[in-house]
Design a protein around this motif. Structure first.
Motif, PDB file in Angstrom:
ATOM      1  N   VAL A  73       4.386  10.685  -4.371  1.00 23.80           N
ATOM      2  CA  VAL A  73       5.305  11.487  -3.569  1.00 23.80           C
ATOM      3  C   VAL A  73       6.692  11.545  -4.191  1.00 23.80           C
ATOM      4  N   GLN A  74       7.277  10.408  -4.502  1.00 22.05           N
ATOM      5  CA  GLN A  74       8.656  10.400  -4.985  1.00 22.05           C
ATOM      6  C   GLN A  74       8.820  11.135  -6.321  1.00 22.05           C
ATOM      7  N   PRO A 118      11.976   6.568  -9.150  1.00 21.37           N
ATOM      8  CA  PRO A 118      11.119   6.307  -7.989  1.00 21.37           C
ATOM      9  C   PRO A 118      10.787   4.825  -7.859  1.00 21.37           C
ATOM     10  N   TYR A 119      11.549   4.127  -7.028  1.00 20.55           N
ATOM     11  CA  TYR A 119      11.306   2.699  -6.830  1.00 20.55           C
ATOM     12  C   TYR A 119      10.101   2.426  -5.922  1.00 20.55           C
ATOM     13  N   GLY A 120       9.770   3.355  -5.070  1.00 22.67           N
ATOM     14  CA  GLY A 120       8.752   3.097  -4.055  1.00 22.67           C
ATOM     15  C   GLY A 120       9.366   2.572  -2.779  1.00 22.67           C
ATOM     16  N   ILE A 121      10.160   1.510  -2.887  1.00 22.32           N
ATOM     17  CA  ILE A 121      10.887   0.973  -1.738  1.00 22.32           C
ATOM     18  C   ILE A 121      12.232   1.668  -1.626  1.00 22.32           C
ATOM     19  N   GLY A 122      12.865   1.555  -0.474  1.00 21.28           N
ATOM     20  CA  GLY A 122      14.170   2.166  -0.290  1.00 21.28           C
ATOM     21  C   GLY A 122      14.360   2.658   1.131  1.00 21.28           C
ATOM     22  N   LEU A 123      15.434   3.402   1.329  1.00 20.12           N
ATOM     23  CA  LEU A 123      15.772   3.903   2.656  1.00 20.12           C
ATOM     24  C   LEU A 123      14.695   4.826   3.200  1.00 20.12           C
ATOM     25  N   PHE A 124      14.203   5.731   2.368  1.00 21.20           N
ATOM     26  CA  PHE A 124      13.224   6.706   2.837  1.00 21.20           C
ATOM     27  C   PHE A 124      11.902   6.033   3.221  1.00 21.20           C
ATOM     28  N   THR A 125      11.481   5.071   2.424  1.00 22.33           N
ATOM     29  CA  THR A 125      10.241   4.353   2.738  1.00 22.33           C
ATOM     30  C   THR A 125      10.360   3.599   4.051  1.00 22.33           C
ATOM     31  N   SER A 126      11.473   2.911   4.234  1.00 19.85           N
ATOM     32  CA  SER A 126      11.660   2.177   5.487  1.00 19.85           C
ATOM     33  C   SER A 126      11.754   3.128   6.673  1.00 19.85           C
ATOM     34  N   ALA A 127      12.341   4.308   6.477  1.00 22.49           N
ATOM     35  CA  ALA A 127      12.405   5.285   7.561  1.00 22.49           C
ATOM     36  C   ALA A 127      11.005   5.782   7.931  1.00 22.49           C
ATOM     37  N   LEU A 128      10.149   5.989   6.940  1.00 21.31           N
ATOM     38  CA  LEU A 128       8.774   6.408   7.228  1.00 21.31           C
ATOM     39  C   LEU A 128       8.016   5.321   7.986  1.00 21.31           C
ATOM     40  N   ILE A 129       8.203   4.072   7.589  1.00 21.78           N
ATOM     41  CA  ILE A 129       7.560   2.970   8.305  1.00 21.78           C
ATOM     42  C   ILE A 129       8.054   2.904   9.747  1.00 21.78           C
ATOM     43  N   LEU A 130       9.351   3.068   9.939  1.00 19.66           N
ATOM     44  CA  LEU A 130       9.896   3.072  11.294  1.00 19.66           C
ATOM     45  C   LEU A 130       9.346   4.233  12.111  1.00 19.66           C
ATOM     46  N   ALA A 131       9.188   5.394  11.479  1.00 20.11           N
ATOM     47  CA  ALA A 131       8.634   6.540  12.197  1.00 20.11           C
ATOM     48  C   ALA A 131       7.221   6.242  12.678  1.00 20.11           C
ATOM     49  N   ILE A 132       6.420   5.597  11.836  1.00 18.44           N
ATOM     50  CA  ILE A 132       5.059   5.230  12.244  1.00 18.44           C
ATOM     51  C   ILE A 132       5.097   4.220  13.384  1.00 18.44           C
ATOM     52  N   VAL A 182       0.831  -1.212   0.000  1.00 14.30           N
ATOM     53  CA  VAL A 182       0.000   0.000   0.000  1.00 14.30           C
ATOM     54  C   VAL A 182       0.860   1.254   0.000  1.00 14.30           C
ATOM     55  N   PHE A 183       1.739   1.369   0.979  1.00 17.31           N
ATOM     56  CA  PHE A 183       2.484   2.608   1.167  1.00 17.31           C
ATOM     57  C   PHE A 183       3.535   2.823   0.084  1.00 17.31           C
ATOM     58  N   ALA A 184       4.304   1.769  -0.239  1.00 19.74           N
ATOM     59  CA  ALA A 184       5.350   1.907  -1.257  1.00 19.74           C
ATOM     60  C   ALA A 184       4.780   2.259  -2.636  1.00 19.74           C
ATOM     61  N   PRO A 185       3.708   1.610  -3.114  1.00 24.29           N
ATOM     62  CA  PRO A 185       3.133   2.035  -4.404  1.00 24.29           C
ATOM     63  C   PRO A 185       2.632   3.469  -4.395  1.00 24.29           C
TER      64      PRO A 185
END
Length: 329
Positions: free
Chosen positions: A155-156, A177-191, A146-149
Motif C-alpha cells: 500500500v505505502q 515506506p516504514y510500515g509503521i507510523g501515524l497512518f498505520t496506527s490510525a487504521l488500527i484505531l479505526a478497526i 501482519v498489517f504493518a508489513p
C-alpha cells in the motif's frame, strides 16, 4: 380485597395500609439516597483525578510554562520536555480513525437494519460485536507482524508513487515506506472503534418506528431516501453518541498504538512517518522516569489528555443539545 382483609376490622385495615405506605416511602427514600450518592461519588472521583493530575504535573508546568505545549523536543538526559509531538500524534490518529470508521460503521449498520437478509443479520451482528471484545494488545501484535508489513510492501509504495509530484499530497504521503507510523496506527484505531460505532448505530436504527419507514416506502421512496430522510434524522442523537464513544476510545488507546506508531518524538508532514501519542509516551516511559521533572512531565501529558477528552465531550454535548433543540423547534 381478599377474604382475610374483609374479615379484619376497619381500624386494623387502616393501620396495615399506613404501614405499607411507610414501607414504600422508606424504600423510595433509600433508593433516592443511594442513587444520589452514586452520582456524587462519580463527581468526587472525577474531581480527585483532575486534582491529582494537576498536583503531579505542577513541577513540569511551572518549570516549562506554556512552552511545554508548543515544544516537540523530548530529552530525558537534559530534562527538556515538550508535549507538542504527542498531542499532534494523538489528535491526528484519532481524527483519521474517526473519518474512516464513521462512514463504514454507519454503512454496516444500514446494511444490517435495512438490507441484510434476515438469516444473516444475527451472525454478522455477533461478528461485529466480537471485534469489540478483542484485547487491544492483540490488535497491536497483529498490526505489527501482519498489517504493518503488508502496508510497507504494497500500500505505502503505491500511494507514495501515486502522489509523487502532486503539491501537498506528495509531502502528506512521503516515503520511505516504514510500515509503521501515524497512518498505520490510525487504521488500527479505526478497526478498533468500528464495532462500537456500528453496534450503537444499529441499535438506534432499530428504534425507528416501522410505521415511519413503511409510510416512506409507501409513497415511493427508495431505501437510500428512507435512510437519508427518515432513519438518520430520527436517530442522529444516538449516532452522535456512538461516534463520541468511538472517539473517546481512539484518544485513549495505548497498547495497540504503541506497537505500530513508531514511538518517535517528532512531528512530520508525512502520515507514513513514525510518531507518538500521549498514551503511548506514558506507557513507554513511565517505568523509566527517574527524576521528579521527568515524572511530572509524563503526568502533565496525562493532564493534557484529560483536558482534551473533556473538551471534546463538552463539544459533543453542546452539539447534541443543538440537534435536540432544532428537532424540538
Amino acid at each position: 380485597m381478599t377474604i382475610a382483609s374483609e374479615a379484619m376490622p376497619l381500624s386494623e385495615q387502616m393501620r396495615a395500609r399506613a404501614a405499607t405506605v411507610r414501607r414504600f416511602a422508606l424504600t423510595d427514600a433509600v433508593f433516592r439516597a443511594v442513587t444520589r450518592g452514586a452520582a456524587i461519588l462519580v463527581l468526587l472521583i472525577l474531581g480527585g483525578v483532575g486534582i491529582s493530575l494537576v498536583v503531579g504535573a505542577w513541577p513540569a508546568l511551572s518549570a516549562f510554562g506554556g512552552s511545554f505545549l508548543v515544544t516537540q523536543s523530548w530529552n530525558p538526559v537534559t530534562e527538556k520536555f515538550g508535549a507538542l509531538a504527542p498531542i499532534y500524534g494523538t489528535i491526528v490518529t484519532a481524527a483519521i480513525a474517526i473519518l474512516i470508521a464513521v462512514p463504514i460503521g454507519i454503512g454496516i449498520a444500514v446494511f444490517l437494519s435495512e438490507l441484510c437478509p434476515r438469516p444473516l443479520r444475527r451472525p454478522i451482528g455477533i461478528a461485529v460485536e466480537l471485534l469489540a471484545g478483542i484485547p487491544s494488545i492483540i490488535y497491536g501484535i497483529w498490526g505489527l507482524f501482519v498489517f504493518a508489513p503488508f502496508l510497507q510492501t504494497t500500500v505505502q509504495p503505491f500511494v507514495i508513487n501515486l502522489f509523487h509530484g502532486v503539491p501537498g499530497l506528495s509531502s502528506l504521503f512521503a516515503g520511505p515506506p516504514y510500515g509503521i507510523g501515524l497512518f498505520t496506527s490510525a487504521l488500527i484505531l479505526a478497526i478498533m472503534v468500528l464495532p462500537f460505532i456500528t453496534s450503537i448505530t444499529k441499535d438506534v436504527f432499530d428504534t425507528v418506528p416501522a410505521v415511519l419507514k413503511e409510510s416512506a416506502y409507501g409513497i415511493g421512496c427508495t431505501t437510500w431516501e428512507v435512510t437519508r430522510r427518515v432513519v438518520i434524522p430520527y436517530t442522529r442523537v444516538g449516532i452522535m453518541g456512538g461516534v463520541m464513544l468511538g472517539l473517546g476510545r481512539a484518544l485513549g488507546e495505548t497498547m495497540a498504538v504503541t506497537f505500530v506508531i513508531g514511538n518517535a518524538h517528532r512531528i512530520s508532514a508525512s502520515l507514513f512517518a513514525p510518531g507518538t501519542t500521549i498514551s503511548a509516551t506514558i506507557a513507554n516511559e513511565f517505568t523509566e522516569a527517574d527524576g521528579e521533572l521527568y515524572t511530572s512531565s509524563l503526568v502533565a501529558l496525562g493532564l493534557i489528555l484529560f483536558v482534551i477528552t473533556f473538551i471534546i465531550l463538552a463539544i459533543a454535548r453542546y452539539m447534541l443539545a443543538r440537534i435536540e433543540k432544532r428537532a424540538g423547534a
